[in-house]
Design a protein around this motif. Structure first.
Motif, mmCIF file in Angstrom:
data_model
loop_
_atom_site.group_PDB
_atom_site.id
_atom_site.type_symbol
_atom_site.label_atom_id
_atom_site.label_comp_id
_atom_site.label_asym_id
_atom_site.label_seq_id
_atom_site.Cartn_x
_atom_site.Cartn_y
_atom_site.Cartn_z
ATOM 1 N N CYS A 137 0.827 -1.200 0.000
ATOM 2 C CA CYS A 137 0.000 0.000 0.000
ATOM 3 C C CYS A 137 0.867 1.258 0.000
ATOM 4 N N GLN A 141 1.822 4.244 -3.304
ATOM 5 C CA GLN A 141 1.628 5.692 -3.219
ATOM 6 C C GLN A 141 2.863 6.467 -3.661
ATOM 7 N N MET A 177 -3.543 -1.440 -9.050
ATOM 8 C CA MET A 177 -4.269 -0.991 -7.857
ATOM 9 C C MET A 177 -5.131 0.213 -8.192
ATOM 10 N N PRO A 182 -8.558 -0.675 -0.921
ATOM 11 C CA PRO A 182 -7.747 -1.526 -0.041
ATOM 12 C C PRO A 182 -6.788 -2.422 -0.822
ATOM 13 N N VAL A 183 -5.663 -2.700 -0.217
ATOM 14 C CA VAL A 183 -4.696 -3.665 -0.748
ATOM 15 C C VAL A 183 -4.842 -4.940 0.077
ATOM 16 N N PRO A 199 -4.874 3.159 1.983
ATOM 17 C CA PRO A 199 -4.014 4.347 1.939
ATOM 18 C C PRO A 199 -4.618 5.484 2.753
ATOM 19 N N THR A 208 -0.515 4.529 5.789
ATOM 20 C CA THR A 208 -1.519 3.485 5.636
ATOM 21 C C THR A 208 -1.990 2.982 6.992
#
Length: 245
Positions: A137, A141, A177, A182-183, A199, A208
């Protein structure tokens, strides 16, 4: 009570009440101290770095500012840990808060219970960002250059039979993604554990929040992370949220 400590603290409080500083005579009067005693304590506090003398007045020194900063830092950390405990109880799972700072993954706080323990860090979280939802996550970013810098220092390596195999496969996953979604990670970091991370917008630093569950409870994962997402807005709006901790 140790009288000299009390007197020194009263002087520090007196100095702290004057943003532009104050002379010794005024500080002695405000602290209720004889001038010779005040002079002695002011010299000692200046020698130790708690005060500075500038143009005939005393102002707070670096040591006092570090004390104040440490207290603020502790308060912020306490607020974050209290919030994590609230989220933990709400979703019924361990909750993690992490940031990407100065090129490394940093777990700021974890809140769990004996009945719902956090995932054991058997391999350094900082070096295995490719293998857990928190790291994926955070990496998602970052821009491509920042991610490659991380991979150069912490190469992609399989930790379990389910871990992403190489950097190319990881980059494909990150590229797929969806923004602010959500991851999900299942047994990629630790066998028997599933994890989800969302995130967080926290200034210009990647952040996160995540949860983990044992594999036999994986059916709860999407519901739990959904509850977490619905609660996180309250954290960002009610706290003066800072990750400079």
């Amino acid at each position: 009570m140790i009288g000299s400590v009390q007197r020194a603290l009263r002087l520090l409080e007196a100095v702290g009440s004057h943003s532009e500083g104050a002379p010794a005579k005024q500080l002695a009067r405000e602290a209720g101290l004889p001038l010779p005693t005040a002079y002695h304590l002011l010299r000692t506090l200046t020698h130790e770095g708690y005060l500075r003398r500038e143009s005939g007045v005393f102002v707070l020194g670096d040591a006092a500012e570090r004390l104040a900063g440490g207290g603020l830092q502790q308060k912020r950390r306490s607020m974050i840990l209290d919030s994590l405990a609230h989220f933990r109880d709400t979703v019924g799972a361990p909750v993690y808060f992490a940031v990407y700072r100065e090129g490394e993954i940093e777990i700021v706080g974890v809140s769990d219970t004996p009945d719902n323990p956090a995932c054991q860090e058997w391999a350094d979280f900082r070096r295995t960002g490719h293998a857990h939802a928190i790291g994926q996550c955070l990496l998602g970013q970052l821009d491509e250059d920042a991610r490659r810098d991380y991979y150069d220092r912490h190469p992609v390596d399989a930790l379990t039979p389910y871990t992403v195999r190489d950097m190319r496969a990881l980059e494909q996953r990150i590229g797929s993604m969806r923004l602010m979604q959500p991851v999900i990670e299942r047994q990629e970091y630790a066998l028997g554990t599933v994890c989800a991370a969302i995130p967080i917008t926290a200034g210009d630093i990647a952040a996160t929040m995540a949860i983990s569950l044992p594999l036999h409870q994986q059916d709860r994962l999407l519901y739990a992370v959904g509850r977490l997402r619905s609660e996180v807005g309250a954290l960002l709006s009610t706290l003066s949220f800072s990750i400079s901790i």
